[in-house]
Motif scaffolding. Structure first.
Motif, PDB file in Angstrom:
ATOM      1  N   VAL A 337       1.003 -58.036 -25.236  1.00  0.00           N
ATOM      2  CA  VAL A 337       0.869 -59.416 -24.728  1.00  0.00           C
ATOM      3  C   VAL A 337       1.209 -60.440 -25.822  1.00  0.00           C
ATOM      4  CG1 VAL A 337      -0.757 -61.084 -23.691  1.00  0.00           C
ATOM      5  CG2 VAL A 337      -0.811 -58.698 -22.973  1.00  0.00           C
ATOM      6  N   LEU A 338       1.002 -60.053 -27.072  1.00  0.00           N
ATOM      7  CA  LEU A 338       1.322 -60.965 -28.188  1.00  0.00           C
ATOM      8  C   LEU A 338       2.783 -61.429 -28.126  1.00  0.00           C
ATOM      9  CD1 LEU A 338       0.385 -62.393 -30.771  1.00  0.00           C
ATOM     10  CD2 LEU A 338       1.025 -60.352 -32.063  1.00  0.00           C
ATOM     11  N   HIS A 339       3.690 -60.549 -27.666  1.00  0.00           N
ATOM     12  CA  HIS A 339       5.109 -60.927 -27.564  1.00  0.00           C
ATOM     13  C   HIS A 339       5.280 -62.136 -26.645  1.00  0.00           C
ATOM     14  CE1 HIS A 339       6.761 -56.651 -28.750  1.00  0.00           C
ATOM     15  NE2 HIS A 339       5.762 -57.034 -29.514  1.00  0.00           N
ATOM     16  N   ARG A 364     -11.940 -55.704 -26.342  1.00  0.00           N
ATOM     17  CA  ARG A 364     -12.341 -56.950 -26.963  1.00  0.00           C
ATOM     18  C   ARG A 364     -11.557 -57.242 -28.247  1.00  0.00           C
ATOM     19  NH1 ARG A 364     -18.080 -57.576 -25.706  1.00  0.00           N
ATOM     20  NH2 ARG A 364     -17.578 -58.396 -23.664  1.00  0.00           N
ATOM     21  N   PRO A 365     -11.404 -56.231 -29.128  1.00  0.00           N
ATOM     22  CA  PRO A 365     -10.644 -56.494 -30.364  1.00  0.00           C
ATOM     23  C   PRO A 365      -9.224 -56.965 -30.061  1.00  0.00           C
ATOM     24  CG  PRO A 365     -11.600 -54.264 -30.400  1.00  0.00           C
ATOM     25  CD  PRO A 365     -11.963 -54.879 -29.091  1.00  0.00           C
ATOM     26  N   ARG A 371      -6.468 -64.235 -29.178  1.00  0.00           N
ATOM     27  CA  ARG A 371      -7.120 -65.554 -29.257  1.00  0.00           C
ATOM     28  C   ARG A 371      -6.990 -66.139 -30.659  1.00  0.00           C
ATOM     29  NH1 ARG A 371     -10.485 -67.261 -25.134  1.00  0.00           N
ATOM     30  NH2 ARG A 371     -10.879 -65.791 -23.446  1.00  0.00           N
ATOM     31  N   ASP A 372      -7.142 -65.281 -31.675  1.00  0.00           N
ATOM     32  CA  ASP A 372      -7.008 -65.742 -33.064  1.00  0.00           C
ATOM     33  C   ASP A 372      -5.598 -66.262 -33.321  1.00  0.00           C
ATOM     34  OD1 ASP A 372      -9.609 -65.023 -33.472  1.00  0.00           O
ATOM     35  OD2 ASP A 372      -9.174 -63.161 -34.571  1.00  0.00           O
ATOM     36  N   HIS A 377      -2.154 -70.657 -34.634  1.00  0.00           N
ATOM     37  CA  HIS A 377      -0.814 -71.244 -34.468  1.00  0.00           C
ATOM     38  C   HIS A 377      -0.847 -72.506 -33.602  1.00  0.00           C
ATOM     39  CE1 HIS A 377       0.053 -67.240 -35.987  1.00  0.00           C
ATOM     40  NE2 HIS A 377       1.248 -67.673 -36.333  1.00  0.00           N
ATOM     41  N   GLY A 378      -2.058 -73.021 -33.371  1.00  0.00           N
ATOM     42  CA  GLY A 378      -2.192 -74.307 -32.660  1.00  0.00           C
ATOM     43  C   GLY A 378      -1.633 -74.298 -31.251  1.00  0.00           C
TER      44      GLY A 378
END
Length: 508
Positions: A337-339, A364-365, A371-372, A377-378
């Protein structure tokens, strides 16, 4: 016609792809007038509550329900607070941060701790009991339907020593005993009490499951094994006359770049190493059938039936927000999902109103990492974590694009669902679903797997061009029509007729 059982391990309050596919299939069979039930093998005192949430009332039970003589949905209510206070003369101490109660007996000794589902103290979930040293020695677990279902006996360090399961009348139906082996609590014996006028003994859960499948089975019934990793072996061990179809929900090879040579996933090792024990395989794409047949001999007949189908929907393209993107995936590593977030990050300068709405749940991790990233990255005004939502119709109605960034998909229900709401999909070119559902340049795009750069370029071109958006949206609706309920029903009809043995006994 016998019963069609869709067999899994558990039904939680949130659906993963497999359970979603089961829910869809039950609805399809019910609409067709074919008997169908979901069957689960793990003990789950909340299963009937979850079944109601997904419209499966009366069509769902577990192995434990069966032997506990409680396969129905009937709820019994009891006013526990009044009972403890007036009948037992207990002193109750209401915990302020949770719907919990500390219970002191009539001599003031702290004896138990009760946990309820809601602050109204109506649905009792469990009661913990303590000895005179305040050590927890026992836990009573209540079914969401209101009766005492299980008692766990605990020894030091709260290790489980035994579990007893009851029917609605409080009679013991199952006993499980445990031992500590190398610091691990291990199941040693299962006793099924007074079933068919005798007791039965099992050394492992798998043996118990096979007994259950053999006992429940009647001539004409069919088992569709949806969780091959959990129950594949128990199903393979069933009696010869028991008919079992293995359903493939995911890719079967570990490396999608080498489907013919790479090791098999543990989930599908049983059906693929013991194919003679299965009557049929069901896969959701033609390409997976092709890959299986290229690699294995001696397989049972393979039916290609999509795991999902579309409901007729009316879509108003005027409602679409041109720069609103939707992502529907579990938060787990293979979904990458990060992509999607990284693509949006690169789009923000050019499309200040771009939004990515993520619908999913998972580890969760994994979610925390995402989320982090959004925070550091605003991107808080562009990426939104929306959680698990049962019905996404209203969300698809507003979205103009979906991204699929997995490194593999069995079918990708999310892709089909998006297309059926005129939401084009830009996906990595991966086995199996996206390659079959998406026609590149027609209702979306397929880009080189794991290439965030190619993904970004295609999404950017799409967002820049309103004409392209309209064309992809219209084509999405048109091509999704290949997956109507009627078309899927015909495929199941063919399988059921074949399993019934003769074409004359066509089920209708």
């Amino acid at each position: 016609m016998g019963m069609n059982y869709f067999v899994g391990a558990y039904l939680n309050a949130q659906l993963t792809g497999i359970e979603k596919a089961q829910v869809n299939r039950v609805k399809l069979f019910t609409d067709a007038g074919w008997p169908a039930r979901c069957l689960y093998t793990k003990y789950n005192p909340k299963i009937h509550e979850n079944a109601t949430k997904f419209g499966l009332q009366g069509r769902c039970f577990t192995l434990y329900d069966y032997f506990q003589e409680a396969t129905d949905d009937e709820v019994v209510a009891k006013d526990w607070v009044a009972y403890w206070q007036t009948v037992c003369q207990f002193k109750l101490d209401f915990v302020d941060i949770a719907p919990d109660i500390r219970i002191h007996d009539d001599q003031g000794r702290y004896v138990a701790y009760a946990h309820f589902a809601t602050p109204t103290y109506e649905q009792l979930v469990y009661v913990n009991y303590f000895d005179s040293d305040h050590q927890k020695v026992k836990r009573d677990i209540y079914d969401s339907r209101g009766f005492l279902s299980q008692t766990k006996f605990l020894k030091e360090h709260q290790r489980v020593q035994a579990e007893i399961f009851f029917n609605r009348r409080g009679q013991v139906k199952i006993e499980k005993t445990y031992q500590v082996v190398n610091e691990q609590t291990v199941l040693k014996r299962i006793v099924l009490k007074d079933f068919q006028q005798r007791d039965w003994f099992f050394n492992a859960e798998e043996e118990f499951q096979t007994f259950f499948f053999n006992t429940l089975y009647e001539k004409g019934d069919l088992y569709f094994c949806d969780k091959n990793g959990y129950i594949g072996q128990a199903m393979a061990n069933t009696a010869d006359e028991v008919k079992v179809c293995a359903v493939f929900h995911s890719t079967h090879a570990r490396q999608q770049t080498d489907v013919l040579g790479s090791p098999l996933k543990s989930s599908y090792r049983v059906p693929l190493s013991q194919p003679e024990k299965f009557d049929r395989f069901v896969v959701s794409t033609a390409l997976q059938k092709q890959d299986l047949m290229a690699r294995f001999d001696q397989l049972p007949p393979i039916d290609v039936i999509p795991v999902g189908y579309i409901q007729p929907t009316t879509v108003n393209l005027q409602q679409k927000q041109p720069h609103r993107i939707i992502g529907v995936a579990r938060f787990s590593p293979e979904k990458q999902v990060l992509h999607q977030i990284q693509v949006v990050e690169r789009l923000v300068a050019e499309f200040p109103d771009v939004e990515l709405h993520l619908f999913g749940f998972g580890s969760r991790p994994e979610e925390q990492k995402l989320r982090d990233y959004v925070r550091t990255h605003g991107l808080e005004h562009h990426v939104f974590f929306r959680g698990f939502v049962t019905d996404l119709s209203a969300e698809y109605a507003q979205a103009s694009l979906q991204m699929v960034t997995s490194n593999e998909e069995g079918f990708s229900l999310a892709t089909l669902e998006a297309l059926s709401f005129a939401v084009p999909v830009i996906s990595y070119d991966i086995r199996y679903g996206p390659t079959e559902l998406i026609e590149d340049g027609v209702n979306g795009n397929l880009v080189a797997r794991d290439s965030v750069d190619s993904l970004y370029q295609k999404v950017r071109s799409y967002l820049q061009d309103p004409h392209l958006q309209k064309m992809y949206m219209e084509n999405s609706l048109r091509l999704a029509k290949r997956y109507t309920e009627a078309a899927t029903k015909d495929k199941w009809q063919a399988l059921l007729s074949a399993m019934a043995g003769s074409r004359e006994s066509k089920i209708g």
